[in-house]
Enzyme design. Structure first.
Site, PDB file in Angstrom:
ATOM      1  N   LYS A  47       1.087  -1.411   0.030  1.00 27.37           N
ATOM      2  CA  LYS A  47       0.962   0.135   0.174  1.00 27.37           C
ATOM      3  C   LYS A  47       0.882   1.186  -0.037  1.00 27.37           C
ATOM      4  O   LYS A  47       0.645   2.234  -0.667  1.00 27.37           O
ATOM      5  CB  LYS A  47      -1.303  -0.049   1.031  1.00 27.37           C
ATOM      6  CG  LYS A  47      -1.539  -0.996   1.254  1.00 27.37           C
ATOM      7  CD  LYS A  47      -2.872  -0.918   2.027  1.00 27.37           C
ATOM      8  CE  LYS A  47      -3.785  -2.351   2.618  1.00 27.37           C
ATOM      9  NZ  LYS A  47      -4.174  -2.295   3.921  1.00 27.37           N
ATOM     10  N   ASN A  68      -5.106   1.734  -1.494  1.00 28.46           N
ATOM     11  CA  ASN A  68      -5.715   0.277  -1.086  1.00 28.46           C
ATOM     12  C   ASN A  68      -6.205  -0.366  -2.568  1.00 28.46           C
ATOM     13  O   ASN A  68      -6.415  -1.073  -2.624  1.00 28.46           O
ATOM     14  CB  ASN A  68      -6.424  -0.134  -0.118  1.00 28.46           C
ATOM     15  CG  ASN A  68      -7.707   0.410  -0.498  1.00 28.46           C
ATOM     16  OD1 ASN A  68      -8.074   1.546  -0.962  1.00 28.46           O
ATOM     17  ND2 ASN A  68      -8.863  -0.448   0.477  1.00 28.46           N
ATOM     18  N   ASP A 102      -9.330   1.802   2.777  1.00 27.88           N
ATOM     19  CA  ASP A 102      -9.764   1.478   4.537  1.00 27.88           C
ATOM     20  C   ASP A 102      -9.709   2.966   5.545  1.00 27.88           C
ATOM     21  O   ASP A 102     -10.860   2.656   6.049  1.00 27.88           O
ATOM     22  CB  ASP A 102      -8.098   1.281   4.624  1.00 27.88           C
ATOM     23  CG  ASP A 102      -7.632   0.348   4.094  1.00 27.88           C
ATOM     24  OD1 ASP A 102      -8.121  -0.447   3.432  1.00 27.88           O
ATOM     25  OD2 ASP A 102      -6.183   0.288   3.437  1.00 27.88           O
ATOM     26  N   GLY A 129       1.335   0.466  14.584  1.00 27.97           N
ATOM     27  CA  GLY A 129       2.024  -0.244  12.713  1.00 27.97           C
ATOM     28  C   GLY A 129       1.397   0.570  12.125  1.00 27.97           C
ATOM     29  O   GLY A 129       0.089   1.690  12.052  1.00 27.97           O
ATOM     30  N   GLY A 130       1.022  -0.351  10.480  1.00 25.90           N
ATOM     31  CA  GLY A 130      -0.046   0.725   9.017  1.00 25.90           C
ATOM     32  C   GLY A 130      -1.223   0.821   9.845  1.00 25.90           C
ATOM     33  O   GLY A 130      -1.566   2.353   9.520  1.00 25.90           O
ATOM     34  N   ALA A 131      -2.324  -0.675  10.160  1.00 28.18           N
ATOM     35  CA  ALA A 131      -3.250  -0.303  10.529  1.00 28.18           C
ATOM     36  C   ALA A 131      -3.891   1.078  11.833  1.00 28.18           C
ATOM     37  O   ALA A 131      -4.218   1.632  11.724  1.00 28.18           O
ATOM     38  CB  ALA A 131      -4.054  -1.802  10.767  1.00 28.18           C
ATOM     39  N   ARG A 152       3.221  -1.263  21.530  1.00 26.44           N
ATOM     40  CA  ARG A 152       3.983  -1.926  22.135  1.00 26.44           C
ATOM     41  C   ARG A 152       5.882  -1.061  22.296  1.00 26.44           C
ATOM     42  O   ARG A 152       6.991  -1.010  23.216  1.00 26.44           O
ATOM     43  CB  ARG A 152       4.509  -3.043  22.268  1.00 26.44           C
ATOM     44  CG  ARG A 152       6.138  -4.179  22.339  1.00 26.44           C
ATOM     45  CD  ARG A 152       5.706  -5.102  21.190  1.00 26.44           C
ATOM     46  NE  ARG A 152       5.504  -5.625  20.422  1.00 26.44           N
ATOM     47  CZ  ARG A 152       6.307  -6.122  19.223  1.00 26.44           C
ATOM     48  NH1 ARG A 152       6.256  -7.661  19.500  1.00 26.44           N
ATOM     49  NH2 ARG A 152       5.719  -6.388  17.623  1.00 26.44           N
TER      50      ARG A 152
END
Ligand code: ATR
Length: 275
Positions: A47, A68, A102, A129-131, A152
């Site tokens: 993406k 996407n 998305d 992260g990406g999402a 994290r």
């Protein structure tokens, strides 16, 4: 879900899944263009790299920094770019137009599955992260009042918080757990995909009873430990199937110019994902 929708719309198209090494993305997209594909969906890890390969970027792709959905477009007799689906003759020139469906799918799913009103709300987002990044930016764009980021790797949450502060000044974004009650916990980590994964956060640091609702972007398994815990606590909760559905429905609308048959797609999705 796409093939069920194509049948419902009476379109003589097929939706196929292909595995693709990252370094071959350009070749694959050029191949799809040469074969007069109507469009393409891209998933991880394609993406972000796709941003540099498009001839044109929709505002959605520019805003969220990821593609996407690709629509192939041809020049018509009047010199206007049209989706290939709308052209009766094969055009000489074809371009790739990149979209992102998305981000809108996240808010649509939260609204339809949990009836959450985001404007003015307090949200704990797990994962950067990406999402997680797309979700955080979209929540900020929807004017949440307070956004708490927990990841994290804390430095990634801090970088994301900095980006949000620069782009969305009205949002109070903090790294760490909320001090009081919140409206929503949104899990965008991959914790929960495996049966023996722990909860994506430590309940000693933030008791679930302080949340108004829980959304887990994971849809397989259908009920993660987090969603089970939410159900036990009597909280409204939903998994990520709605997100998958709505990003696909929007992509189909971009390619076909027709309203997506949502219920047909939902049924096909449930049947194929859960059996
Ligand atoms: P996606 O595109 O699905 O967001 P990703 O970019 O690899 O995939 O992000 C995965 C997310 O899950 C990250 O927030 C990651 O935390 P890190 O940024 O610290 O890597 C989180 N994650 C993955 N495994 C985890 C684990 N065992 N414990 C806690 N968080 C985890």
């Amino acid at each position: 879900m796409q093939n069920a929708a194509l049948a419902e719309l009476g379109l003589d198209w097929r939706y196929l899944a292909c595995e693709l090494p990252p370094e071959e993305l350009r070749v694959a997209l050029d191949g799809a263009k040469a074969m007069r594909f109507i469009g393409v969906n891209l998933t991880v890890p394609h993406k972000l790299p796709a941003m540099d390969l498009m001839d044109e970027l929709d505002e959605s792709a520019r805003t969220w920094g990821a593609v996407n959905t690709v629509r192939f477009e041809g020049l018509d007799q009047q010199g206007t770019w049209q989706p290939l689906a709308r052209l009766s003759e094969t055009p000489k020139q074809i371009r790739m137009h990149g979209f992102n469906t998305d981000a809108d799918a996240i808010t649509r799913a939260l609204h339809e599955d949990l009836k959450v009103t985001l404007a003015g709300s307090k949200v704990l987002l797990l994962g950067a992260g990406g999402a997680g990044r797309t979700a955080a930016l979209k929540l900020a764009a929807e004017h949440v009042a307070e956004l708490y980021l927990v990841n994290r790797t804390q430095s990634k949450a801090e970088d994301l918080a900095t980006e949000i502060r620069e782009r969305y000044r009205g949002v109070n974004v903090l790294v760490g757990f909320p001090p009081g009650n919140i409206d929503l916990i949104l899990n965008a980590t991959s914790l929960g995909l495996k049966a023996d994964d722990p909860l994506p956060f430590d309940e000693r640091q933030f008791p679930l009873s302080r949340a108004g609702a829980v959304y887990d972007m994971i849809y397989r398994p259908a009920e993660t430990h987090l969603l089970k815990a939410a159900r036990r606590a009597g909280l409204p909760a939903a998994n990520g199937l709605g997100m998958l559905l709505y990003q696909g429905a929007s992509a189909l609308e971009i390619w076909s110019g027709k309203p997506a048959p949502i219920e047909v797609m939902r049924q096909a999705l449930e049947k194929n994902v859960y059996g």
